[in-house]
Write a protein that holds these residues in place. Structure first.
Motif, PDB file in Angstrom:
ATOM      1  N   LEU A 108       2.669  27.705 -18.335  1.00  0.00           N
ATOM      2  CA  LEU A 108       3.870  28.103 -18.619  1.00  0.00           C
ATOM      3  C   LEU A 108       3.939  28.318 -20.013  1.00  0.00           C
ATOM      4  N   LYS A 109       4.225  27.071 -20.819  1.00  0.00           N
ATOM      5  CA  LYS A 109       4.894  27.579 -22.425  1.00  0.00           C
ATOM      6  C   LYS A 109       4.033  27.923 -22.836  1.00  0.00           C
ATOM      7  N   GLN A 110       2.509  28.064 -22.618  1.00  0.00           N
ATOM      8  CA  GLN A 110       2.123  28.961 -23.802  1.00  0.00           C
ATOM      9  C   GLN A 110       1.454  30.164 -22.803  1.00  0.00           C
ATOM     10  N   GLN A 111       1.913  30.362 -21.632  1.00  0.00           N
ATOM     11  CA  GLN A 111       1.569  31.771 -21.151  1.00  0.00           C
ATOM     12  C   GLN A 111       3.200  32.495 -22.243  1.00  0.00           C
ATOM     13  N   VAL A 112       4.742  31.453 -21.754  1.00  0.00           N
ATOM     14  CA  VAL A 112       5.773  32.638 -22.581  1.00  0.00           C
ATOM     15  C   VAL A 112       5.312  32.424 -24.192  1.00  0.00           C
ATOM     16  N   THR A 113       4.566  31.487 -24.346  1.00  0.00           N
ATOM     17  CA  THR A 113       4.344  31.697 -26.419  1.00  0.00           C
ATOM     18  C   THR A 113       3.786  33.219 -26.199  1.00  0.00           C
ATOM     19  N   LYS A 134       0.953  -0.799   0.344  1.00  0.00           N
ATOM     20  CA  LYS A 134       0.394  -0.112  -0.068  1.00  0.00           C
ATOM     21  C   LYS A 134       1.342   1.719   0.220  1.00  0.00           C
ATOM     22  N   GLU A 135       2.182   1.701   0.827  1.00  0.00           N
ATOM     23  CA  GLU A 135       2.934   2.638   0.752  1.00  0.00           C
ATOM     24  C   GLU A 135       2.970   3.010  -0.374  1.00  0.00           C
ATOM     25  N   PHE A 136       3.971   1.350  -1.208  1.00  0.00           N
ATOM     26  CA  PHE A 136       4.174   1.705  -2.275  1.00  0.00           C
ATOM     27  C   PHE A 136       3.201   2.652  -3.499  1.00  0.00           C
ATOM     28  N   SER A 137       2.654   1.757  -3.920  1.00  0.00           N
ATOM     29  CA  SER A 137       1.268   2.261  -3.971  1.00  0.00           C
ATOM     30  C   SER A 137       0.899   3.615  -4.267  1.00  0.00           C
ATOM     31  N   ASP A 138       0.506   3.926  -2.753  1.00  0.00           N
ATOM     32  CA  ASP A 138       0.955   5.459  -2.374  1.00  0.00           C
ATOM     33  C   ASP A 138       1.986   6.520  -2.556  1.00  0.00           C
ATOM     34  N   VAL A 139       2.791   5.716  -2.645  1.00  0.00           N
ATOM     35  CA  VAL A 139       4.343   7.172  -2.991  1.00  0.00           C
ATOM     36  C   VAL A 139       4.459   7.212  -4.025  1.00  0.00           C
ATOM     37  N   ALA A 140       3.312   5.806  -5.196  1.00  0.00           N
ATOM     38  CA  ALA A 140       3.138   6.257  -6.563  1.00  0.00           C
ATOM     39  C   ALA A 140       2.813   6.908  -7.396  1.00  0.00           C
ATOM     40  N   ASN A 141       1.415   6.390  -6.708  1.00  0.00           N
ATOM     41  CA  ASN A 141       0.098   7.905  -7.008  1.00  0.00           C
ATOM     42  C   ASN A 141       0.466   9.285  -6.726  1.00  0.00           C
ATOM     43  N   LYS A 142       1.361   9.140  -5.313  1.00  0.00           N
ATOM     44  CA  LYS A 142       1.593  10.991  -5.506  1.00  0.00           C
ATOM     45  C   LYS A 142       2.409  11.165  -6.209  1.00  0.00           C
ATOM     46  N   LEU A 143       3.371  10.191  -6.937  1.00  0.00           N
ATOM     47  CA  LEU A 143       5.093  10.549  -7.633  1.00  0.00           C
ATOM     48  C   LEU A 143       3.726  11.258  -9.153  1.00  0.00           C
ATOM     49  N   LYS A 144       2.884  10.756  -9.537  1.00  0.00           N
ATOM     50  CA  LYS A 144       2.097  10.700 -10.422  1.00  0.00           C
ATOM     51  C   LYS A 144       1.441  11.589 -10.473  1.00  0.00           C
ATOM     52  N   ARG A 145       0.546  11.998  -9.586  1.00  0.00           N
ATOM     53  CA  ARG A 145       0.086  13.541  -9.068  1.00  0.00           C
ATOM     54  C   ARG A 145       0.888  14.680  -9.475  1.00  0.00           C
ATOM     55  N   THR A 146       1.638  14.953  -9.167  1.00  0.00           N
ATOM     56  CA  THR A 146       2.779  15.226  -8.865  1.00  0.00           C
ATOM     57  C   THR A 146       3.480  15.387 -10.082  1.00  0.00           C
ATOM     58  N   GLN A 147       3.458  14.861 -10.915  1.00  0.00           N
ATOM     59  CA  GLN A 147       4.382  14.698 -12.177  1.00  0.00           C
ATOM     60  C   GLN A 147       2.993  15.024 -12.807  1.00  0.00           C
ATOM     61  N   PHE A 148       1.973  14.612 -12.925  1.00  0.00           N
ATOM     62  CA  PHE A 148       0.793  15.676 -14.079  1.00  0.00           C
ATOM     63  C   PHE A 148       0.629  16.389 -13.066  1.00  0.00           C
ATOM     64  N   LEU A 149       0.664  17.351 -12.386  1.00  0.00           N
ATOM     65  CA  LEU A 149       0.509  18.335 -11.883  1.00  0.00           C
ATOM     66  C   LEU A 149       1.810  19.461 -12.481  1.00  0.00           C
ATOM     67  N   MET A 150       2.982  18.736 -12.172  1.00  0.00           N
ATOM     68  CA  MET A 150       4.204  19.487 -12.745  1.00  0.00           C
ATOM     69  C   MET A 150       3.903  19.224 -14.244  1.00  0.00           C
ATOM     70  N   GLN A 151       3.414  18.255 -15.081  1.00  0.00           N
ATOM     71  CA  GLN A 151       3.347  18.631 -16.616  1.00  0.00           C
ATOM     72  C   GLN A 151       2.181  19.545 -16.966  1.00  0.00           C
ATOM     73  N   SER A 152       1.184  19.826 -16.537  1.00  0.00           N
ATOM     74  CA  SER A 152       0.421  20.860 -16.465  1.00  0.00           C
ATOM     75  C   SER A 152       0.942  21.866 -16.986  1.00  0.00           C
TER      76      SER A 152
END
Ligand SMILES: Nc1nc2c(ncn2[C@@H]2O[C@H](COP(=O)(O)OP(=O)(O)OP(=O)(O)O)[C@@H](O)[C@H]2O)c(=O)[nH]1
Length: 505
Positions: free
Chosen positions: A310-315, A287-305
């Motif tokens: 940021l790219k759009q604003q820069v453009t 469970k711990e690992f899947s929690d970490v994995a989900n948090k990482l995925k969420r973080t990755q998603f947020l970072m990507q968004s």
């Protein structure tokens, strides 16, 4: 078992063995065995145990009665009485007083044989009275028992055995200590061995181990300090290599373990997707690992968004900046009052247009237009009215010069400029005549409601074909024509044509 313990046990059994012999014979006397038989037994025992250089009996006054080996009896009997009496010896006195077996200190014998020795004395008792002693003298120089033990067990070490007063009883052959020599090592401490006691014997240093046996004898096992230090140093190297090896092994497994944990996490963040599945299964689906994995995925998603936003604003900002730059560039080329090109803006475009005309062999004309007596206008009706005149004249020019190739600018103050390319120069001249006439017809109302008109002088330089004149040259030629107008009364058009004709109107 340690070296000293072994030797201690060996010395104890050696002494015990000799005590037994002496006590047996004392006992034989005590139980009334005929003395000749006891003497015979003593002689046999002495012959069997050569470390006893004699086994002797003395009466209660300490006078020697019998001496084994028997061939020395006669010699003993010939000795002066004081040499045939042991009553002053400590072992005699102690045995008499304590009625127990006594082991003497290491001493010199007296009498027929003078050697370093240890005496074992057992009192004899008859009718409960002390009747004398049976005693054996152990010849220190003849102790071989320990030599064999030392050579076999401790080939690279030295052994010193002393009595309880520190007088040497035994040394191995390599140690230069005479029997009875005092050996009381004073511990000094070596800088490497530090806590190990070091004894000095005959100028050499030894690290020693020490033990005392049950009879008070001191057993020393000596280690050569050089060898000992070398041993320690070698051990340091071996131990050092061992430690380094263990550390390397630890780091290797730590790295493996950390990779095992972090690799799937890193892989999780890999946008390629499902490669982590296998590695995830390596860790189990906790469970711990899947929690970490989900948090990482969420973080990755947020970072990507966030990155996308940021790219759009820069453009967007880049486009805005580019437009702003264009505006600024345009503004830099524009005259704020009339919205015509300013001098540098005009020059920039005119230079290229002239080059193009030369290349295409097209005629072109450059005209300078200067409002007459403009200072008077300013002075008479005010500066704002002057501005109004400038703006009205600029609008008039723009209304007339509508060709794409016409380049109009305000060249400074009340002076305007126009470059007309293509068609024929007559059409250029006509255009200037039109402006000239329309200017005269222009009527502007002052603040006071007065209608005011003004005139303009126009100098034109027309070029037919490539005459190798640049913008600066052509402006100067047009200015000369303008000057002619001003000089000859103003409100005129004067022109010059290069490459074909020179005409004044
Ligand atoms: N109102 C206004 N006046 C300007 C501007 N720029 C220059 N002037 C004025 O234009 C006048 C030009 O005077 P002059 O060079 O003597 O020329 P002029 O009075 O037109 O005389 P001629 O050209 O010889 O006919 C000066 O008084 C300047 O102050 C401007 O932007 N607005």
């Amino acid at each position: 078992m340690s070296n000293t313990k072994l030797l201690t046990a060996a010395t104890e059994s050696f002494i015990r063995e000799h005590i037994q012999v002496i006590e047996q014979h004392a006992n034989l006397i005590n139980i009334g065995v005929p003395i000749p038989a006891v003497h015979t037994s003593m002689a046999i025992a002495q012959a069997k145990m050569p470390t006893f250089f004699n086994i002797t009996t003395a009466d209660r006054d300490g006078t020697l009665l019998f001496f084994a080996p028997t061939h020395l009896n006669e010699s003993v009997n010939r000795l002066p009485i004081e040499l045939r009496n042991v009553s002053e010896r400590d072992y005699f006195i102690e045995a008499m007083v304590t009625r127990k077996t006594v082991i003497s200190d290491a001493i010199m014998s007296k009498g027929v044989v003078v050697e370093p020795m240890i005496s074992i004395a057992t009192p004899t008792v008859q009718n409960e009275q002390f009747s004398g002693i049976v005693f054996g003298a152990i010849h220190l120089g003849a102790i071989n028992e320990f030599k064999n033990t030392v050579e076999q067990l401790l080939p690279n070490k030295h052994v010193v055995i002393t009595d309880n007063l520190g007088r040497t009883v035994f040394t191995d052959d390599k140690i230069a200590l005479a029997p009875l020599a005092q050996f009381t090592p004073f511990p000094v401490y070596h800088y490497i061995t530090e806590l190990l006691p070091v004894a000095r014997v005959g100028g050499n240093s030894f690290i020693y181990e020490h033990r005392m046996n049950e009879y008070g004898w001191h057993i020393y096992v000596l280690h050569d300090t050089k060898n000992a230090v070398n041993d320690i140093e070698n051990n340091f190297i071996v131990v050092g290599i061992g430690i380094i090896f263990v550390i390397c092994l630890f780091l290797f497994f730590a790295h493996k373990l950390s990779t095992k944990i972090t690799a799937p996490l890193v892989d999780l963040l890999n946008p390629e997707g499902q490669r982590h599945t296998k590695k995830l299964s390596m860790l189990g689906n906790s469970k711990e690992f899947s929690d970490v994995a989900n948090k990482l995925k969420r973080t990755q998603f947020l970072m990507q968004s966030f990155e996308d936003r940021l790219k759009q604003q820069v453009t967007e900002k880049t486009v805005q900046l580019e437009q702003l730059n264009l505006q600024l560039a345009a503004q830099a080329r524009e005259d704020g009052m009339t919205q015509l090109l300013n001098r540098s803006g005009f020059d920039e475009l005119a230079i290229n247009a002239i080059k193009t005309s030369y290349r295409l062999n097209q005629p072109f004309s450059l005209a300078l237009l200067d409002i007459d007596h403009f200072k008077t206008l300013n002075d008479s009706y005010g500066h704002p009215f002057g501005d109004k005149c400038l703006q009205a004249f600029a609008a008039l020019m723009q209304r007339n010069c509508k060709r794409e190739t016409d380049i109009i600018g305000r060249y400074g103050g009340e002076e305007f400029i126009i470059l007309m390319s293509g068609k024929d120069v007559q059409s250029h001249h006509k255009m200037m005549q039109k402006i000239h006439q329309q200017t005269m017809a222009l009527s502007l109302t002052t603040q006071d409601g007065e209608h005011v008109s003004f005139t303009v002088s126009v100098g034109i330089c027309s070029i037919l074909g490539n005459v190798n004149l640049n913008l600066h040259d052509i402006v100067e030629l047009a200015d000369e024509e303008l000057y002619k107008c001003k000089r000859t009364g103003r409100n005129k058009i004067s022109s010059v044509t290069y490459g074909y004709t020179n005409e004044e109107e």
